[in-house]
Motif scaffolding. Structure first.
Motif, PDB file in Angstrom:
ATOM      1  N   THR B  41       0.810  -1.229   0.000  1.00 21.09           N
ATOM      2  CA  THR B  41       0.000   0.000   0.000  1.00 21.09           C
ATOM      3  C   THR B  41       0.842   1.277   0.000  1.00 21.09           C
ATOM      4  OG1 THR B  41      -0.226  -0.366   2.377  1.00 21.09           O
ATOM      5  CG2 THR B  41      -2.147  -0.838   1.036  1.00 21.09           C
ATOM      6  N   THR B  42       2.004   1.240   0.637  1.00 17.61           N
ATOM      7  CA  THR B  42       2.777   2.484   0.726  1.00 17.61           C
ATOM      8  C   THR B  42       3.971   2.529  -0.226  1.00 17.61           C
ATOM      9  OG1 THR B  42       3.992   1.497   2.576  1.00 17.61           O
ATOM     10  CG2 THR B  42       2.187   2.980   3.134  1.00 17.61           C
ATOM     11  N   ASP B  43       4.493   1.392  -0.629  1.00 19.93           N
ATOM     12  CA  ASP B  43       5.759   1.404  -1.369  1.00 19.93           C
ATOM     13  C   ASP B  43       5.696   0.839  -2.782  1.00 19.93           C
ATOM     14  OD1 ASP B  43       7.555   2.329   0.876  1.00 19.93           O
ATOM     15  OD2 ASP B  43       6.716   0.555   1.801  1.00 19.93           O
ATOM     16  N   PHE B  44       4.657   0.070  -3.085  1.00 18.50           N
ATOM     17  CA  PHE B  44       4.606  -0.575  -4.394  1.00 18.50           C
ATOM     18  C   PHE B  44       3.360  -0.126  -5.147  1.00 18.50           C
ATOM     19  CE2 PHE B  44       6.783  -3.889  -1.674  1.00 18.50           C
ATOM     20  CZ  PHE B  44       8.068  -3.585  -2.116  1.00 18.50           C
ATOM     21  N   PRO B  45       3.495   0.880  -6.016  1.00 25.68           N
ATOM     22  CA  PRO B  45       2.322   1.387  -6.741  1.00 25.68           C
ATOM     23  C   PRO B  45       1.768   0.336  -7.709  1.00 25.68           C
ATOM     24  CG  PRO B  45       4.355   2.393  -7.565  1.00 25.68           C
ATOM     25  CD  PRO B  45       4.732   1.586  -6.362  1.00 25.68           C
ATOM     26  N   ASP B  46       0.512   0.498  -8.079  1.00 25.54           N
ATOM     27  CA  ASP B  46      -0.095  -0.373  -9.091  1.00 25.54           C
ATOM     28  C   ASP B  46       0.762  -0.359 -10.348  1.00 25.54           C
ATOM     29  OD1 ASP B  46      -2.206  -1.064  -7.557  1.00 25.54           O
ATOM     30  OD2 ASP B  46      -3.664   0.283  -8.518  1.00 25.54           O
ATOM     31  N   GLY B  47       1.022  -1.513 -10.876  1.00 25.69           N
ATOM     32  CA  GLY B  47       1.790  -1.586 -12.125  1.00 25.69           C
ATOM     33  C   GLY B  47       3.215  -2.046 -11.912  1.00 25.69           C
ATOM     34  N   ILE B  48       3.657  -2.027 -10.664  1.00 23.68           N
ATOM     35  CA  ILE B  48       5.026  -2.464 -10.379  1.00 23.68           C
ATOM     36  C   ILE B  48       5.079  -3.991 -10.512  1.00 23.68           C
ATOM     37  CG2 ILE B  48       4.792  -2.754  -7.871  1.00 23.68           C
ATOM     38  CD1 ILE B  48       7.520  -1.446  -7.534  1.00 23.68           C
ATOM     39  N   THR B  49       6.114  -4.477 -11.176  1.00 26.16           N
ATOM     40  CA  THR B  49       6.256  -5.928 -11.321  1.00 26.16           C
ATOM     41  C   THR B  49       6.922  -6.502 -10.064  1.00 26.16           C
ATOM     42  OG1 THR B  49       8.457  -5.727 -12.289  1.00 26.16           O
ATOM     43  CG2 THR B  49       6.586  -5.685 -13.818  1.00 26.16           C
ATOM     44  N   ARG B  50       6.806  -7.817  -9.900  1.00 25.55           N
ATOM     45  CA  ARG B  50       7.476  -8.450  -8.769  1.00 25.55           C
ATOM     46  C   ARG B  50       9.000  -8.359  -8.932  1.00 25.55           C
ATOM     47  NH1 ARG B  50       3.110  -8.580  -6.195  1.00 25.55           N
ATOM     48  NH2 ARG B  50       2.485 -10.347  -4.910  1.00 25.55           N
ATOM     49  N   TYR B  51       9.465  -8.339 -10.176  1.00 25.23           N
ATOM     50  CA  TYR B  51      10.903  -8.170 -10.420  1.00 25.23           C
ATOM     51  C   TYR B  51      11.354  -6.818  -9.865  1.00 25.23           C
ATOM     52  CZ  TYR B  51      15.350  -7.581 -12.848  1.00 25.23           C
ATOM     53  OH  TYR B  51      16.674  -7.351 -13.125  1.00 25.23           O
ATOM     54  N   THR B  52      10.610  -5.761 -10.199  1.00 23.77           N
ATOM     55  CA  THR B  52      10.959  -4.425  -9.714  1.00 23.77           C
ATOM     56  C   THR B  52      10.838  -4.359  -8.189  1.00 23.77           C
ATOM     57  OG1 THR B  52      10.181  -3.456 -11.778  1.00 23.77           O
ATOM     58  CG2 THR B  52      10.460  -1.954  -9.932  1.00 23.77           C
ATOM     59  N   ALA B  53       9.804  -5.010  -7.641  1.00 25.00           N
ATOM     60  CA  ALA B  53       9.627  -5.012  -6.176  1.00 25.00           C
ATOM     61  C   ALA B  53      10.838  -5.651  -5.496  1.00 25.00           C
ATOM     62  CB  ALA B  53       8.346  -5.747  -5.798  1.00 25.00           C
ATOM     63  N   GLY B  54      11.318  -6.765  -6.039  1.00 25.40           N
ATOM     64  CA  GLY B  54      12.498  -7.440  -5.481  1.00 25.40           C
ATOM     65  C   GLY B  54      13.741  -6.565  -5.602  1.00 25.40           C
ATOM     66  N   TRP B  55      13.894  -5.979  -6.790  1.00 25.16           N
ATOM     67  CA  TRP B  55      15.032  -5.078  -7.036  1.00 25.16           C
ATOM     68  C   TRP B  55      15.020  -3.923  -6.034  1.00 25.16           C
ATOM     69  CZ3 TRP B  55      18.663  -4.669 -11.324  1.00 25.16           C
ATOM     70  CH2 TRP B  55      19.392  -3.468 -11.321  1.00 25.16           C
ATOM     71  N   ARG B  56      13.856  -3.283  -5.929  1.00 25.69           N
ATOM     72  CA  ARG B  56      13.746  -2.051  -5.153  1.00 25.69           C
ATOM     73  C   ARG B  56      13.839  -2.309  -3.640  1.00 25.69           C
ATOM     74  NH1 ARG B  56      12.460   3.009  -6.682  1.00 25.69           N
ATOM     75  NH2 ARG B  56      11.388   4.299  -5.149  1.00 25.69           N
ATOM     76  N   ALA B  57      13.185  -3.368  -3.182  1.00 26.95           N
ATOM     77  CA  ALA B  57      13.193  -3.645  -1.740  1.00 26.95           C
ATOM     78  C   ALA B  57      14.618  -3.963  -1.279  1.00 26.95           C
ATOM     79  CB  ALA B  57      12.257  -4.812  -1.428  1.00 26.95           C
ATOM     80  N   VAL B  58      15.296  -4.820  -2.012  1.00 27.67           N
ATOM     81  CA  VAL B  58      16.672  -5.156  -1.641  1.00 27.67           C
ATOM     82  C   VAL B  58      17.574  -3.944  -1.891  1.00 27.67           C
ATOM     83  CG1 VAL B  58      18.629  -6.682  -2.160  1.00 27.67           C
ATOM     84  CG2 VAL B  58      16.324  -7.633  -1.965  1.00 27.67           C
ATOM     85  N   GLY B  59      17.295  -3.213  -2.966  1.00 31.55           N
ATOM     86  CA  GLY B  59      18.068  -2.002  -3.269  1.00 31.55           C
ATOM     87  C   GLY B  59      18.005  -0.967  -2.157  1.00 31.55           C
ATOM     88  N   ALA B  60      16.855  -0.852  -1.505  1.00 37.64           N
ATOM     89  CA  ALA B  60      16.701   0.122  -0.420  1.00 37.64           C
ATOM     90  C   ALA B  60      17.676  -0.169   0.713  1.00 37.64           C
ATOM     91  CB  ALA B  60      15.259   0.101   0.103  1.00 37.64           C
ATOM     92  N   SER B  61      17.881  -1.442   1.027  1.00 38.20           N
ATOM     93  CA  SER B  61      18.839  -1.788   2.080  1.00 38.20           C
ATOM     94  C   SER B  61      20.277  -1.635   1.591  1.00 38.20           C
ATOM     95  CB  SER B  61      18.597  -3.217   2.587  1.00 38.20           C
ATOM     96  OG  SER B  61      17.491  -3.228   3.478  1.00 38.20           O
ATOM     97  N   LEU B  62      20.529  -1.972   0.339  1.00 34.33           N
ATOM     98  CA  LEU B  62      21.885  -1.770  -0.204  1.00 34.33           C
ATOM     99  C   LEU B  62      22.235  -0.290  -0.199  1.00 34.33           C
ATOM    100  CD1 LEU B  62      21.662  -4.311  -3.180  1.00 34.33           C
ATOM    101  CD2 LEU B  62      23.055  -4.566  -1.103  1.00 34.33           C
ATOM    102  N   SER B  63      21.235   0.559  -0.429  1.00 37.28           N
ATOM    103  CA  SER B  63      21.450   2.009  -0.395  1.00 37.28           C
ATOM    104  C   SER B  63      21.871   2.468   1.002  1.00 37.28           C
ATOM    105  CB  SER B  63      20.172   2.722  -0.848  1.00 37.28           C
ATOM    106  OG  SER B  63      20.316   4.118  -0.704  1.00 37.28           O
ATOM    107  N   ASP B  64      21.332   1.820   2.026  1.00 37.45           N
ATOM    108  CA  ASP B  64      21.728   2.163   3.397  1.00 37.45           C
ATOM    109  C   ASP B  64      23.184   1.766   3.676  1.00 37.45           C
ATOM    110  OD1 ASP B  64      19.400   3.424   4.317  1.00 37.45           O
ATOM    111  OD2 ASP B  64      18.441   1.514   4.774  1.00 37.45           O
TER     112      ASP B  64
END
Lengths: 264, 264
Positions: B41-64
């Motif tokens: 509801t807060t981080d994955f807008p409609d239209g986001i693929t599961r590939y992008t969700a995996g990329w972005r979620a793990v990417g957020a921690s790598l960014s830290d």
């Protein structure tokens, strides 16, 4: 696809998956890392304090480090809740800190998130000299378990009976980190009993491609189970099928049994 | 108590908390570890693929990890979803593997959980030679940002406009791990822009007990923002206030500026 089938699918893509924790080489050190998510509806019964929730959630990941034969270094957690009550948050963190201290690790923080139900994601990090996987059991090995089983069943019964203090005490298990690291030199396969003894044995057997049988009467039962369950066969069923006891289930050659008992 | 107040309370108990990641000493190595939770509801807008969700979620921690000036070693994730579709799961893992590979790290698995909405908890692990905290900024330092801002705003606009392919492309950011590690020798303070530029600058200033001012016209804007937002002042507002761009916000002495620009 259920969780089990999904995990099987993942282990085909990711060679590190399929054990309690992943082993990562860093220079000459082998690190172990593991992550887990717990929820109010499935993991935290009515009556559990935030202190116990913090202890138990972080403890579950520390137990996965123990299951690999690792020494625990640090843990982090995401605390997701509908709101942030200062006292609840302090209690959660105190529980997380204390369970880490109980196994020589450090709780180093994490993140907060607003969620519809209490949702805790924990990660533990450790080092390992002799990684113990699920797949090494050999024909002729003994199947062993640390401590006794049924602590969580007893805790659930205590909460049901309104014995909140006792329920919380039973739910604050000490992850078997020291024992796991000591046993790892002797084991051929190891995992924790988070899915219950029966399933754990099945998983070890399946990963190792061997059969295993258990002596029903030899299964050690936690004394607290007897306080809530009179019938012996019900007790035996509960202690073998209900999970979340976080004991270690392991195999080792009979020749190692005496030494392993002494180290543990 | 809101998340911000709660985080402040935690940082009083836990000395390691309050930065993008915690630094943990292990023999002669400094490890960095960080964890994060994202929701549908807060981080994955409609239209986001599961590939992008995996990329972005793990990417957020790598960014830290990048925000601490660390090199990324490995990442794990808990994938919580109402059900496990084999294709969605494969796509999620492929995204997680690819974002790790993009920064020289390894995705080593994690756990599955059944949740009412898609909930991803990620943890990244790294090493760091020169940890860069939020609290080191000095009077006279320059405030800098890597890359440009507004990529996520543009991605959200793309999803809104039905440009799903472009939205997914914009949402697959490359965590600034290489840049962060190179910059860390020069910086006095650093964090990532996950809360937006304005808040990040406020947090750096507050942790360092200094004031900071920005040159509005010097803020680099991602080219994709111009495709969706015509009005210049709206663009400026969006690029300074909307977060999740995962660029690095940092301070350094003016004497380091040329060297830092060359390394990054």
């Amino acid at each position: 696809m259920d969780e089990r089938a999904a995990l099987e699918q993942i282990s085909k893509t990711l060679s590190e998956a399929g054990d309690d924790a992943a082993v990562v080489s860093l220079d000459s050190t082998s690190l172990v890392i593991t992550t887990d998510m717990l929820h109010e509806t499935t993991d935290f019964p009515d009556g559990i304090t935030r202190y116990t929730a913090g202890w138990r959630a972080v403890g579950a990941s520390l137990s996965d480090i123990a299951a690999m034969g690792g020494q625990a270094t640090a843990a982090v957690a995401v605390y997701g809740a509908p709101g942030f009550d200062p006292d609840e948050l302090d209690a959660f963190i105190a529980g997380a800190i204390d369970v880490c201290e109980a196994v020589g690790a450090r709780y180093v923080g994490g993140d907060l998130d607003t969620t519809s139900e209490l949702t805790i994601a924990t990660t533990a990090l450790g080092t390992v000299d002799y990684p113990s996987y699920r797949h090494g059991a050999q024909v002729g090995d003994c199947v062993c378990v640390t401590g006794s089983l049924g602590r969580t069943v007893a805790g659930l019964k205590a909460f049901d009976a309104g014995d909140m203090g006792y329920g919380n005490e039973l739910f604050q298990f000490t992850p078997r980190v020291t024992t796991g690291a000591a046993l790892a030199e002797h084991t051929t396969a190891m995992m924790d009993s988070s899915d219950g003894l029966a399933r754990s044995v099945h998983q070890l057997a399946s990963a190792s491609e061997v059969g295993m049988s258990l002596h029903r009467d030899a299964i050690p039962t936690h004394s607290a189970v007897k306080e809530y369950v009179d019938d012996v066969s019900t007790r035996q069923e509960l202690t073998t099928t209900v999970g979340e006891d976080f004991e270690l289930v392991l195999t080792l050659p009979p020749t190692e049994l005496t030494d392993a008992r002494e180290t543990a």
